[in-house]
Design a protein around this motif. Sequence first.
Motif, PDB file in Angstrom:
ATOM      1  N   GLU A 156       0.822  -1.210   0.000  1.00  0.00           N
ATOM      2  CA  GLU A 156       0.000   0.000   0.000  1.00  0.00           C
ATOM      3  C   GLU A 156       0.860   1.265   0.000  1.00  0.00           C
ATOM      4  O   GLU A 156       0.536   2.250  -0.678  1.00  0.00           O
ATOM      5  CB  GLU A 156      -0.908   0.011   1.237  1.00  0.00           C
ATOM      6  N   ILE A 157       1.971   1.227   0.750  1.00  0.00           N
ATOM      7  CA  ILE A 157       2.732   2.455   0.991  1.00  0.00           C
ATOM      8  C   ILE A 157       3.975   2.602   0.112  1.00  0.00           C
ATOM      9  O   ILE A 157       4.228   3.687  -0.434  1.00  0.00           O
ATOM     10  CB  ILE A 157       3.126   2.538   2.486  1.00  0.00           C
ATOM     11  N   LEU A 158       4.757   1.542  -0.041  1.00  0.00           N
ATOM     12  CA  LEU A 158       6.043   1.664  -0.739  1.00  0.00           C
ATOM     13  C   LEU A 158       5.954   2.265  -2.141  1.00  0.00           C
ATOM     14  O   LEU A 158       6.753   3.157  -2.469  1.00  0.00           O
ATOM     15  CB  LEU A 158       6.745   0.301  -0.802  1.00  0.00           C
ATOM     16  N   PRO A 159       5.014   1.845  -2.998  1.00  0.00           N
ATOM     17  CA  PRO A 159       4.989   2.411  -4.359  1.00  0.00           C
ATOM     18  C   PRO A 159       4.775   3.918  -4.389  1.00  0.00           C
ATOM     19  O   PRO A 159       5.175   4.588  -5.346  1.00  0.00           O
ATOM     20  CB  PRO A 159       3.804   1.676  -5.023  1.00  0.00           C
ATOM     21  N   ALA A 181      13.107  -9.569  -0.338  1.00  0.00           N
ATOM     22  CA  ALA A 181      11.838  -9.265  -1.004  1.00  0.00           C
ATOM     23  C   ALA A 181      11.420  -7.819  -0.764  1.00  0.00           C
ATOM     24  O   ALA A 181      10.980  -7.123  -1.694  1.00  0.00           O
ATOM     25  CB  ALA A 181      10.750 -10.213  -0.510  1.00  0.00           C
ATOM     26  N   TYR A 182      11.559  -7.344   0.474  1.00  0.00           N
ATOM     27  CA  TYR A 182      11.159  -5.967   0.769  1.00  0.00           C
ATOM     28  C   TYR A 182      12.120  -4.955   0.146  1.00  0.00           C
ATOM     29  O   TYR A 182      11.705  -3.866  -0.263  1.00  0.00           O
ATOM     30  CB  TYR A 182      11.052  -5.754   2.280  1.00  0.00           C
ATOM     31  N   LEU A 183      13.400  -5.314   0.047  1.00  0.00           N
ATOM     32  CA  LEU A 183      14.346  -4.429  -0.643  1.00  0.00           C
ATOM     33  C   LEU A 183      13.962  -4.296  -2.118  1.00  0.00           C
ATOM     34  O   LEU A 183      14.010  -3.211  -2.695  1.00  0.00           O
ATOM     35  CB  LEU A 183      15.774  -4.969  -0.523  1.00  0.00           C
ATOM     36  N   GLU A 184      13.559  -5.413  -2.719  1.00  0.00           N
ATOM     37  CA  GLU A 184      13.152  -5.384  -4.131  1.00  0.00           C
ATOM     38  C   GLU A 184      11.900  -4.532  -4.331  1.00  0.00           C
ATOM     39  O   GLU A 184      11.710  -3.945  -5.395  1.00  0.00           O
ATOM     40  CB  GLU A 184      12.877  -6.812  -4.622  1.00  0.00           C
ATOM     41  N   MET A 185      11.069  -4.455  -3.297  1.00  0.00           N
ATOM     42  CA  MET A 185       9.841  -3.657  -3.386  1.00  0.00           C
ATOM     43  C   MET A 185      10.107  -2.165  -3.202  1.00  0.00           C
ATOM     44  O   MET A 185       9.221  -1.343  -3.406  1.00  0.00           O
ATOM     45  CB  MET A 185       8.828  -4.123  -2.337  1.00  0.00           C
ATOM     46  N   GLY A 186      11.329  -1.817  -2.760  1.00  0.00           N
ATOM     47  CA  GLY A 186      11.671  -0.403  -2.621  1.00  0.00           C
ATOM     48  C   GLY A 186      12.107   0.038  -1.240  1.00  0.00           C
ATOM     49  O   GLY A 186      12.484   1.192  -1.052  1.00  0.00           O
ATOM     50  N   ALA A 187      12.039  -0.864  -0.254  1.00  0.00           N
ATOM     51  CA  ALA A 187      12.516  -0.510   1.088  1.00  0.00           C
ATOM     52  C   ALA A 187      14.036  -0.367   1.071  1.00  0.00           C
ATOM     53  O   ALA A 187      14.721  -0.935   0.213  1.00  0.00           O
ATOM     54  CB  ALA A 187      12.105  -1.587   2.086  1.00  0.00           C
ATOM     55  N   VAL A 188      14.564   0.390   2.034  1.00  0.00           N
ATOM     56  CA  VAL A 188      16.019   0.578   2.115  1.00  0.00           C
ATOM     57  C   VAL A 188      16.618  -0.231   3.258  1.00  0.00           C
ATOM     58  O   VAL A 188      17.836  -0.256   3.442  1.00  0.00           O
ATOM     59  CB  VAL A 188      16.391   2.071   2.300  1.00  0.00           C
TER      60      VAL A 188
END
Length: 327
Positions: A156-159, A181-188
């Motif tokens: 919901e939030i990362l994009p 997986a979360y890094l690939e979604m855009g998390a740092v």
Amino acid sequence: MQRGIEFLGCDYAIMGGAMSWVSERNLVSAISNAGGFGVIACGAMTPDLLDTEIAETKKRTSRPFGVNLITMHPQLSELIDTCVKHDVGHIVLAGGLPPGWAIDKIKESGAKLMAFAPALALAKKLMRSKVDVLVIEGMEAGGHIGPVSTSVLAQEILPHVASDMPVFIAGGIGRGEAIAAYLEMGAVGVQLGTRFVCAEESIAHANFKKAFIRASARDAVLSIQIDPRLPVIPVRALKNAEVERFAAKQREVADLLDKGSIEMAEAQLQIEHYWAGALRRAVIDGDIESGSVMAGQSVGMVKKEEPVADIIAELVDEAAAALESRG
């Protein structure tokens, strides 16, 4: 992860979750010394106690670490002053939407400010408030939590946010594959609490650690809100007799509200102090029946007591292998 590493000033953008009584000088310094980022859980500490804790942590590590402050703490301003006095580089505000004056005070001090975003609308509001970093924590986490799962919040939030500011993910993370997986979604980076409870450097009582090692994911259950007028943030902990006692405590506080003996703010504070005491009985005294054994659902992945450095190395190796397998 490089963006998270640069923000925190450590080797791996893996933050230690702020767990009252557990995230103190020994565990915090061990996480930082192992290349992660330790975070002191201020919880219900007075400014004097926090002053000592920061000083003792600095004796044990020269690496960066942060301090987590609860927004509803009646001495929040003084606690911020204590952090500023020690040149704490990163302050985390948790337990509710940060008040504007606290955000301004921290930003003016030069410290980097992190805050929790339980929904996209609040994430955008925090961005406008000039918070430096967001932490998205889902309901799989231990302790006080919100109602939505980590995976849903991340989607919901990362994009909508990740390109504009750094975001860390927390809640239910127990292996490196999830980090990847979360890094690939855009998390740092990520934040983990439960995996570090049974670290050798953790001061948690042997009984507390044994409870973690024996538990499965389904043993980490949510507390129940008894009275809808009393806004109680749910707590995830291993099921025991304490869960029933908390229901009785809520009824007691609700009765005081009915009589007009206390205001709502005091009622919430009483609940917070109740949890702090119940958690201390379990973590420090080892009373895992009448104490609160706060744990996230990743508790089923805690299999043994081991050094912090080994936990972080395993997580990093798993994440790297997962990314390499995807080319």
